[in-house]
Write an enzyme that holds these catalytic residues in place. Structure first.
Site, PDB file in Angstrom:
ATOM      1  N   HIS A  79      -5.313  33.725 -14.569  1.00 56.80           N
ATOM      2  CA  HIS A  79      -5.092  32.365 -14.504  1.00 56.80           C
ATOM      3  C   HIS A  79      -5.660  31.472 -13.723  1.00 56.80           C
ATOM      4  O   HIS A  79      -6.468  30.472 -14.103  1.00 56.80           O
ATOM      5  CB  HIS A  79      -3.764  32.465 -14.280  1.00 56.80           C
ATOM      6  CG  HIS A  79      -3.042  31.078 -14.140  1.00 56.80           C
ATOM      7  ND1 HIS A  79      -2.153  30.497 -15.250  1.00 56.80           N
ATOM      8  CD2 HIS A  79      -3.189  29.791 -13.675  1.00 56.80           C
ATOM      9  CE1 HIS A  79      -1.788  29.231 -15.206  1.00 56.80           C
ATOM     10  NE2 HIS A  79      -2.403  28.675 -14.000  1.00 56.80           N
ATOM     11  N   GLU A  80      -5.890  31.880 -12.374  1.00 55.49           N
ATOM     12  CA  GLU A  80      -6.679  31.308 -11.559  1.00 55.49           C
ATOM     13  C   GLU A  80      -8.222  31.093 -11.608  1.00 55.49           C
ATOM     14  O   GLU A  80      -8.861  30.150 -11.538  1.00 55.49           O
ATOM     15  CB  GLU A  80      -6.484  31.564  -9.943  1.00 55.49           C
ATOM     16  CG  GLU A  80      -4.940  31.269  -9.593  1.00 55.49           C
ATOM     17  CD  GLU A  80      -4.375  30.042  -9.787  1.00 55.49           C
ATOM     18  OE1 GLU A  80      -5.159  29.164  -9.532  1.00 55.49           O
ATOM     19  OE2 GLU A  80      -3.134  29.811  -9.804  1.00 55.49           O
ATOM     20  N   ASP A  98       0.818  23.017 -14.833  1.00 58.98           N
ATOM     21  CA  ASP A  98      -0.333  22.775 -15.616  1.00 58.98           C
ATOM     22  C   ASP A  98      -0.081  21.929 -16.736  1.00 58.98           C
ATOM     23  O   ASP A  98      -0.437  20.821 -17.072  1.00 58.98           O
ATOM     24  CB  ASP A  98      -1.245  24.008 -15.956  1.00 58.98           C
ATOM     25  CG  ASP A  98      -1.611  24.579 -14.526  1.00 58.98           C
ATOM     26  OD1 ASP A  98      -1.630  23.843 -13.459  1.00 58.98           O
ATOM     27  OD2 ASP A  98      -1.987  25.776 -14.778  1.00 58.98           O
ATOM     28  N   HIS A 131      -8.891  28.751 -14.356  1.00 56.50           N
ATOM     29  CA  HIS A 131      -9.256  27.262 -13.816  1.00 56.50           C
ATOM     30  C   HIS A 131     -10.662  27.296 -12.976  1.00 56.50           C
ATOM     31  O   HIS A 131     -11.309  26.049 -13.382  1.00 56.50           O
ATOM     32  CB  HIS A 131      -8.247  27.104 -12.909  1.00 56.50           C
ATOM     33  CG  HIS A 131      -6.720  26.846 -13.237  1.00 56.50           C
ATOM     34  ND1 HIS A 131      -6.715  25.874 -14.324  1.00 56.50           N
ATOM     35  CD2 HIS A 131      -5.537  27.246 -13.029  1.00 56.50           C
ATOM     36  CE1 HIS A 131      -5.218  25.858 -14.620  1.00 56.50           C
ATOM     37  NE2 HIS A 131      -4.698  26.702 -13.789  1.00 56.50           N
ATOM     38  N   GLY A 166       0.806  -1.060   0.065  1.00 51.05           N
ATOM     39  CA  GLY A 166      -0.045  -0.112  -0.034  1.00 51.05           C
ATOM     40  C   GLY A 166       0.887   1.256  -0.068  1.00 51.05           C
ATOM     41  O   GLY A 166       2.086   1.113   0.243  1.00 51.05           O
ATOM     42  N   PRO A 167       0.422   2.411  -0.148  1.00 46.55           N
ATOM     43  CA  PRO A 167       1.099   3.694  -0.376  1.00 46.55           C
ATOM     44  C   PRO A 167       1.451   4.053   1.017  1.00 46.55           C
ATOM     45  O   PRO A 167       1.253   3.600   2.081  1.00 46.55           O
ATOM     46  CB  PRO A 167       0.088   4.883  -0.541  1.00 46.55           C
ATOM     47  CG  PRO A 167      -1.118   3.929  -1.241  1.00 46.55           C
ATOM     48  CD  PRO A 167      -1.121   2.668  -0.418  1.00 46.55           C
ATOM     49  N   PRO A 168       2.638   5.059   1.196  1.00 47.29           N
ATOM     50  CA  PRO A 168       3.184   5.268   2.246  1.00 47.29           C
ATOM     51  C   PRO A 168       2.116   5.892   3.457  1.00 47.29           C
ATOM     52  O   PRO A 168       1.221   6.519   2.844  1.00 47.29           O
ATOM     53  CB  PRO A 168       4.364   6.238   2.118  1.00 47.29           C
ATOM     54  CG  PRO A 168       4.430   5.832   0.670  1.00 47.29           C
ATOM     55  CD  PRO A 168       3.159   5.579  -0.168  1.00 47.29           C
ATOM     56  N   GLY A 169       2.057   5.674   4.520  1.00 42.91           N
ATOM     57  CA  GLY A 169       1.347   6.272   5.606  1.00 42.91           C
ATOM     58  C   GLY A 169       0.081   5.550   5.838  1.00 42.91           C
ATOM     59  O   GLY A 169      -0.896   6.378   6.655  1.00 42.91           O
ATOM     60  N   THR A 170      -0.298   4.513   5.295  1.00 39.39           N
ATOM     61  CA  THR A 170      -1.484   3.863   5.535  1.00 39.39           C
ATOM     62  C   THR A 170      -1.634   3.091   6.592  1.00 39.39           C
ATOM     63  O   THR A 170      -2.859   2.646   6.820  1.00 39.39           O
ATOM     64  CB  THR A 170      -1.997   3.261   4.006  1.00 39.39           C
ATOM     65  OG1 THR A 170      -0.855   2.295   3.864  1.00 39.39           O
ATOM     66  CG2 THR A 170      -2.166   4.205   3.042  1.00 39.39           C
TER      67      THR A 170
END
Length: 670
Positions: free
Chosen positions: A458-459, A533, A462, A235-239
């Site tokens: 720009h923001e 992006d 999005h 599993g992923p780290p920290g799980t």
């Protein structure tokens, strides 16, 4: 239920008298004493000590070639002229060396000077005389043997560092091959059980069989059943993989050996294999027990793929020994191997075959309900007010692991403390999430009016496109305040999908390109602000073509090797196909960029309103975008997904009562 380990009971060991143990430092001491004695006793030249009167008599006969007087010691050394050895040594002259010396204690340097002046005047002697302060025996010894002693000390230091005091006790270099596993005994007060693990319900159910076997082995062995020798937590780290392994040992009430895969690897050839043997030897003595190897990919990487090609690799030798040991003990010996990794794809196939790590337990990132449960645990020690809702925080942290959630709670408490608050509020948790995701705000960073306008456009680009597209992630917050390395940022609430279709990927790409499109449309020029992006869009487009088979010209093709063997030094496609892939990727990106520009042109007025509000207030939220664009017609779909997740959790049947294990989730790994 009482633990039943009768199958593994052993007769108590007799307490034997502590035997004499050899210490390597004694050998070093003996060598040092021998060197000192050799220096003191060995001399290539013959030395004869004589009295002052006899020396005066011989000096007047001009038998000495050179005399050296040591002022501080009131002594002198004299070398004898060739042909005069018989005068000094008489019948022993044939036994002396090439450069015999005469050693004399003198009354003082002044007395010798007076004698020498008279001898020169009276007998015309031609002996050369020199005066020195005195000879330092210790300094001569240090000059002679200092380098040897220094080498010995450096060797001792290196041996102690490389052995890491493994195995405990004296022995130094002899304990290099001892396993450095940390033992958590079953009598330890600090036990971790399933009560200390929040979420991971599926993983806990899958691993209960191992706990039940360790608690009551006869229940399985009487029917001829065999428990898996090894289980791999992936599993992923920290799980919570490491915490889950400790909880297994705590529930089973058995000894627990814990070490990292890198602990096997040293600069000495053969040390890794020796430590593997020693680890399994200790495990068999403590059976029933659990051996947990964290980050096993450090030694379990697929063989034959290392950078040193065909050379003798210590990692491969260690892996070979590990494979041998896992086959070396019986199925019912009570030793179970647990391992954890987030790179299962690069492990050697022989390690994953049946009979070794023949069971893989996937420890995934927590879903909405599990995050809510984890937040409930970590909020307990924190003073919060009524504005904090665990369910709201769980929805705002999609993709967060248990360790990330613990970090959010701790960061929120620190932010509230800096603000001199008596309670941690909802705003503090949102700021903590923003800081972890985007970094610390940098309001002191100087930006010109034109730069601020460009960032706002720009923001706003999005935010506008993500609001107007069906499959784009719903907006949570947009800011133009510099945070971390970014000059502006937007936060979204991604849907927790199990699969993603082509339309969803294209909508996400279009929303990501909205910032660059807004700059070109409304500013008349583009900037470097869209570099991140473009990187994300390019990777996503290549994944669509090369991995997902979503290209019109290259449909249903996948050039990814999920086995981890990769394709060697050559690509799995021709140069013509590579050109076609590049062309398809460019076509996808150009199409979505044109689509983003078209959507912004159709909603230019609303985009300008949003950009102006962003310039004025620096931070806007979902309510502000909704006020300008109106409600999203697809908001009900996102809510429907969340409702389905909650309903699935409510309708989920309770796990059948296990007479051996009754887990209860209340806490997670930090």
């Amino acid at each position: 239920m009482e633990n039943n380990n009768n199958a593994f009971n052993k007769p108590p060991k007799n307490n034997k008298t502590k035997m004499f143990r050899f210490n390597l430092y004694w050998m070093y001491g003996i060598i040092f004493i021998m060197l000192a004695a050799l220096y003191m006793t060995n001399d290539s030249s013959t030395r004869k000590e004589m009295g002052w009167t006899e020396f005066q008599k011989l000096a007047n006969q001009n038998v000495f070639e050179k005399i050296t007087v040591f002022n501080k010691k009131n002594t002198l050394e004299a070398t004898i002229k060739k042909g005069q050895l018989g005068v000094v040594f008489k019948e022993d002259s044939a036994l002396v060396g090439d450069s015999p010396m005469v050693f004399v204690k003198i009354p003082s340097a002044d007395k010798f000077s007076d004698f020498y002046d008279k001898a020169v005047e009276k007998n015309n002697i031609d002996t050369s005389v020199s005066f020195e302060e005195g000879d330092d025996t210790f300094w001569n010894f240090f000059i002679s043997f200092g380098p040897i002693i220094l080498l010995v000390l450096v060797w001792i230091f290196l041996m102690k560092r490389m052995s890491g005091n493994a195995g405990g006790g004296a022995g130094g270099v002899f304990s290099v091959g001892k396993a450095k596993a940390q033992l958590f005994d079953k009598d330890n007060d600090k036990k971790v059980t399933f009560k200390d693990v929040a979420g991971l319900s599926e993983a806990k159910q899958e691993i209960e069989e191992i706990v039940a076997f360790l608690r009551n082995p006869e229940k399985y062995t009487e029917l001829g059943g065999k428990i898996p020798k090894g289980a791999l937590l992936v599993g992923p780290p920290g799980t919570g993989k490491t915490l889950l392994a400790k909880a297994v040992a705590g529930e089973a009430n058995v000894p627990f050996f814990s070490l990292s895969g890198s602990d096997f690897v040293e600069m000495f050839v053969g040390v890794g294999a020796s430590r593997v043997r020693d680890l399994f030897r200790q495990a068999k003595e403590k059976a029933p027990c659990i051996v947990f190897i964290d980050e096993i990919d450090a030694v379990g990487r697929a063989r034959g793929k290392n950078a040193n090609m065909n050379s003798n690799d210590e990692r491969e030798n260690t892996l070979n020994q590990l494979l041998t040991e896992m086959d070396g003990f019986g199925s019912n010996s009570g030793v179970i191997i647990l391992a954890a990794t987030n790179r299962a794809d690069i492990l050697d196939k022989a390690l994953l075959r049946a009979g070794r790590f023949d069971r893989q337990i996937h420890v995934e990132l927590p879903d909405l309900n599990e995050r809510k449960e984890i937040f409930g645990v970590h909020l307990r020690p924190i003073k919060i007010d009524e504005s904090v809702d665990a369910e709201f925080l769980a929805r705002q942290t999609p993709g967060f692991s248990g360790a990330d959630i613990a970090n959010v709670c701790n960061e929120a408490a620190l932010i509230a403390a800096r603000g001199l608050k008596k309670f941690v509020q909802k705003e503090d948790f949102m700021n903590a999430v923003d800081r972890i995701v985007g970094g610390l705000e940098k309001r002191s960073k100087i930006t010109t009016a034109e730069e601020r306008r460009s960032i706002a456009n720009h923001e706003a680009g999005h935010a506008s496109i993500s609001w107007l597209l069906e499959h784009a992630n719903p907006l949570v917050k947009v800011t133009i305040v510099p945070r971390g390395k970014a000059l502006g940022a937007a936060w979204y609430l991604p849907e927790e999908r199990q699969i993603t279709n082509k339309e969803q990927l294209l909508d996400e790409m279009c929303a990501t390109l909205g910032g660059r499109a807004a700059e070109e449309l409304f500013m008349g020029k583009i900037s470097t602000g869209a570099s991140n992006d473009l990187e994300r869009v390019t990777k996503q487009a290549y994944a669509m073509v090369v991995y997902f088979g979503m290209s019109d010209k290259l449909p249903n093709l996948n050039y990814y090797d999920s086995t981890g063997q990769e394709w060697g030094f050559t690509k799995p496609y021709s140069e013509d196909t590579a050109k076609l892939i590049d062309s398809e990727v460019q076509n996808i990106i150009n199409t979505e960029y044109a689509r983003a520009k078209r959507i912004l042109q159709e909603n230019a007025e609303k985009h300008h309103q949003l950009a102006n509000v962003l310039l004025e207030r620096e931070v806007i939220y979902t309510e502000d975008v909704e006020h300008i664009f109106g409600k999203r017609p697809w908001i009900s779909r996102s809510q429907e997904i969340l409702d389905l997740q909650e309903k699935a959790a409510e309708d989920k049947p309770e796990p059948a009562a296990n007479p051996d294990v009754q887990p209860e989730a209340t806490e997670t790994e930090q």
